[in-house]
Design a protein around this motif. Structure first.
Motif, PDB file in Angstrom:
ATOM      1  N   SER A  74     -11.581   9.143  -8.111  1.00  0.00           N
ATOM      2  CA  SER A  74     -12.952   9.616  -7.921  1.00  0.00           C
ATOM      3  C   SER A  74     -13.010  11.054  -7.422  1.00  0.00           C
ATOM      4  O   SER A  74     -14.058  11.699  -7.508  1.00  0.00           O
ATOM      5  N   LYS A  75     -11.894  11.579  -6.909  1.00  0.00           N
ATOM      6  CA  LYS A  75     -11.869  12.942  -6.375  1.00  0.00           C
ATOM      7  C   LYS A  75     -11.034  13.850  -7.273  1.00  0.00           C
ATOM      8  O   LYS A  75      -9.956  13.464  -7.732  1.00  0.00           O
ATOM      9  N   LYS A  76     -11.510  15.077  -7.462  1.00  0.00           N
ATOM     10  CA  LYS A  76     -10.796  16.020  -8.327  1.00  0.00           C
ATOM     11  C   LYS A  76      -9.424  16.361  -7.754  1.00  0.00           C
ATOM     12  O   LYS A  76      -8.448  16.524  -8.495  1.00  0.00           O
ATOM     13  N   ASP A  96      -5.940  16.260  -9.721  1.00  0.00           N
ATOM     14  CA  ASP A  96      -5.096  17.447  -9.834  1.00  0.00           C
ATOM     15  C   ASP A  96      -3.672  17.157  -9.362  1.00  0.00           C
ATOM     16  O   ASP A  96      -2.691  17.609  -9.974  1.00  0.00           O
ATOM     17  N   TYR A  97      -3.556  16.404  -8.262  1.00  0.00           N
ATOM     18  CA  TYR A  97      -2.216  16.098  -7.737  1.00  0.00           C
ATOM     19  C   TYR A  97      -1.463  15.172  -8.681  1.00  0.00           C
ATOM     20  O   TYR A  97      -0.295  15.406  -9.012  1.00  0.00           O
ATOM     21  N   ILE A  98      -2.113  14.128  -9.129  1.00  0.00           N
ATOM     22  CA  ILE A  98      -1.458  13.145  -9.996  1.00  0.00           C
ATOM     23  C   ILE A  98      -1.070  13.762 -11.337  1.00  0.00           C
ATOM     24  O   ILE A  98      -0.023  13.431 -11.906  1.00  0.00           O
ATOM     25  N   SER A  99      -1.880  14.693 -11.822  1.00  0.00           N
ATOM     26  CA  SER A  99      -1.572  15.318 -13.116  1.00  0.00           C
ATOM     27  C   SER A  99      -0.577  16.468 -12.981  1.00  0.00           C
ATOM     28  O   SER A  99      -0.190  17.082 -13.973  1.00  0.00           O
ATOM     29  N   THR A 151       0.855  -1.183   0.000  1.00  0.00           N
ATOM     30  CA  THR A 151       0.000   0.000   0.000  1.00  0.00           C
ATOM     31  C   THR A 151       0.892   1.234   0.000  1.00  0.00           C
ATOM     32  O   THR A 151       1.788   1.351   0.843  1.00  0.00           O
ATOM     33  N   ALA A 152       0.676   2.147  -0.940  1.00  0.00           N
ATOM     34  CA  ALA A 152       1.474   3.373  -1.032  1.00  0.00           C
ATOM     35  C   ALA A 152       0.668   4.558  -0.532  1.00  0.00           C
ATOM     36  O   ALA A 152      -0.525   4.675  -0.813  1.00  0.00           O
ATOM     37  N   PHE A 153       1.331   5.449   0.227  1.00  0.00           N
ATOM     38  CA  PHE A 153       0.748   6.726   0.635  1.00  0.00           C
ATOM     39  C   PHE A 153       1.392   7.818  -0.207  1.00  0.00           C
ATOM     40  O   PHE A 153       2.625   7.947  -0.216  1.00  0.00           O
ATOM     41  N   ILE A 154       0.579   8.602  -0.910  1.00  0.00           N
ATOM     42  CA  ILE A 154       1.088   9.719  -1.697  1.00  0.00           C
ATOM     43  C   ILE A 154       0.385  11.001  -1.256  1.00  0.00           C
ATOM     44  O   ILE A 154      -0.653  10.957  -0.580  1.00  0.00           O
ATOM     45  N   GLY A 155       0.959  12.144  -1.641  1.00  0.00           N
ATOM     46  CA  GLY A 155       0.370  13.431  -1.309  1.00  0.00           C
ATOM     47  C   GLY A 155       1.454  14.475  -1.135  1.00  0.00           C
ATOM     48  O   GLY A 155       2.639  14.143  -1.023  1.00  0.00           O
ATOM     49  N   PHE A 174      -4.301   8.580  -1.140  1.00  0.00           N
ATOM     50  CA  PHE A 174      -3.905   9.968  -1.384  1.00  0.00           C
ATOM     51  C   PHE A 174      -4.296  10.828  -0.187  1.00  0.00           C
ATOM     52  O   PHE A 174      -5.464  10.870   0.207  1.00  0.00           O
ATOM     53  N   PHE A 175      -3.287  11.497   0.399  1.00  0.00           N
ATOM     54  CA  PHE A 175      -3.508  12.407   1.523  1.00  0.00           C
ATOM     55  C   PHE A 175      -3.353  13.849   1.039  1.00  0.00           C
ATOM     56  O   PHE A 175      -2.561  14.139   0.144  1.00  0.00           O
TER      57      PHE A 175
END
Length: 258
Positions: free
Chosen positions: A245-247, A251-254, A33-37, A219-220
């Motif tokens: 599912s969340k904008k 936005d973060y990933i892009s 499990t990865a935590f990103i943010g 995603f945090f």
């Protein structure tokens, strides 16, 4: 080996400051499990609550529940030291004990737990270094200082030290951030192998790394500086990266922020 983690309504504090708010999630056994943010959103703080390392910081406390299978890790009867044996951690920068040999680094935790039998210790040294994909590189110099290894080798030595005490879960806090690309790929390959035995949770700022190594991604984010971090969404990694599912996640990933 490899246990399930269930977190419910977890709030994390440093004294009166709420660093992370209302996290509920499940980490599946024998998976990555990865935590990103973005920086400062509470990923590493939350990670440290999963083995009660957060309490080492003055004023560190939590509200809510962290269950390892059916055991409440924060129950009054639970020993935090025992939790850290069951839920091991690998830190951002390789931290082998500088005065110890490669061999003694690997078995430091076992000796702390009272294991003295040389045959058992020697066997565990080999098993753990093989498990960390380091045995062939160091088997002829086990008596040499661990601090004399390259950065990537030191990080794998730290992983060997962590798995030597046979944890159920392995937490990794940006384990590749101080490493070169070749060493990073070696650690990523190792993570993929280790999930056959361990439940692995990894914090990373490298989204390509999260996409490569993890089965699920969380995603945090935080509303503003000084506000608590929140879990925005968690799903299968392919879903998070291809159709979140969340904008805010999109936005973060892009690359629109963070």
């Amino acid at each position: 080996m490899g246990k399930r983690i269930d977190v419910k309504d977890l709030n994390v504090f440093y004294s009166d400051f709420k660093a992370v708010e209302g996290v509920t999630m499940t980490v599946e056994p024998r998976s990555v499990t990865a935590f990103i943010g973005p920086s400062g959103c509470g990923k590493s703080t939350f990670l440290r609550t999963l083995n009660r390392m957060h309490e080492v910081t003055p004023g560190g406390r939590v509200e809510g529940k962290v269950m390892l299978d059916d055991e409440d890790l924060y129950a009054a009867s639970v020993d935090p030291v025992a939790v850290r044996r069951t839920v091991g951690m690998v830190f951002q920068r390789p931290n082998p004990f500088p005065t110890m040999s490669i061999r003694d680094n690997v078995i430091a935790g076992l000796r702390l737990n009272g294991v003295k039998n040389k045959k058992v210790l020697d066997q565990k040294v080999e098993e753990s270094l093989v498990g960390a994909n380091l045995w062939n590189e160091v088997k002829d110099r086990l008596s040499k200082p661990g601090a004399g290894l390259s950065g990537g080798q030191q990080q794998r030595l730290c992983i060997a030290r962590a798995i030597a005490v046979e944890p159920q879960v392995l937490l990794m806090d940006e384990p590749c951030s101080a490493l070169d690309p070749i060493s990073t790929l070696a650690i990523e390959d190792l993570v993929t192998q280790l999930k056959e035995q361990f439940t692995i949770v990894i914090v990373t700022h490298n989204m390509q790394q999260a996409a490569r190594v993890s089965d699920r991604t969380a995603f945090f984010n935080l509303e503003a500086t000084g506000k608590p971090g929140n879990l925005i969404e968690m799903d299968d990694t392919q879903q998070i990266f291809n159709n979140p599912s969340k904008k805010a996640t999109e936005d973060y990933i892009s690359g629109r922020f963070g």
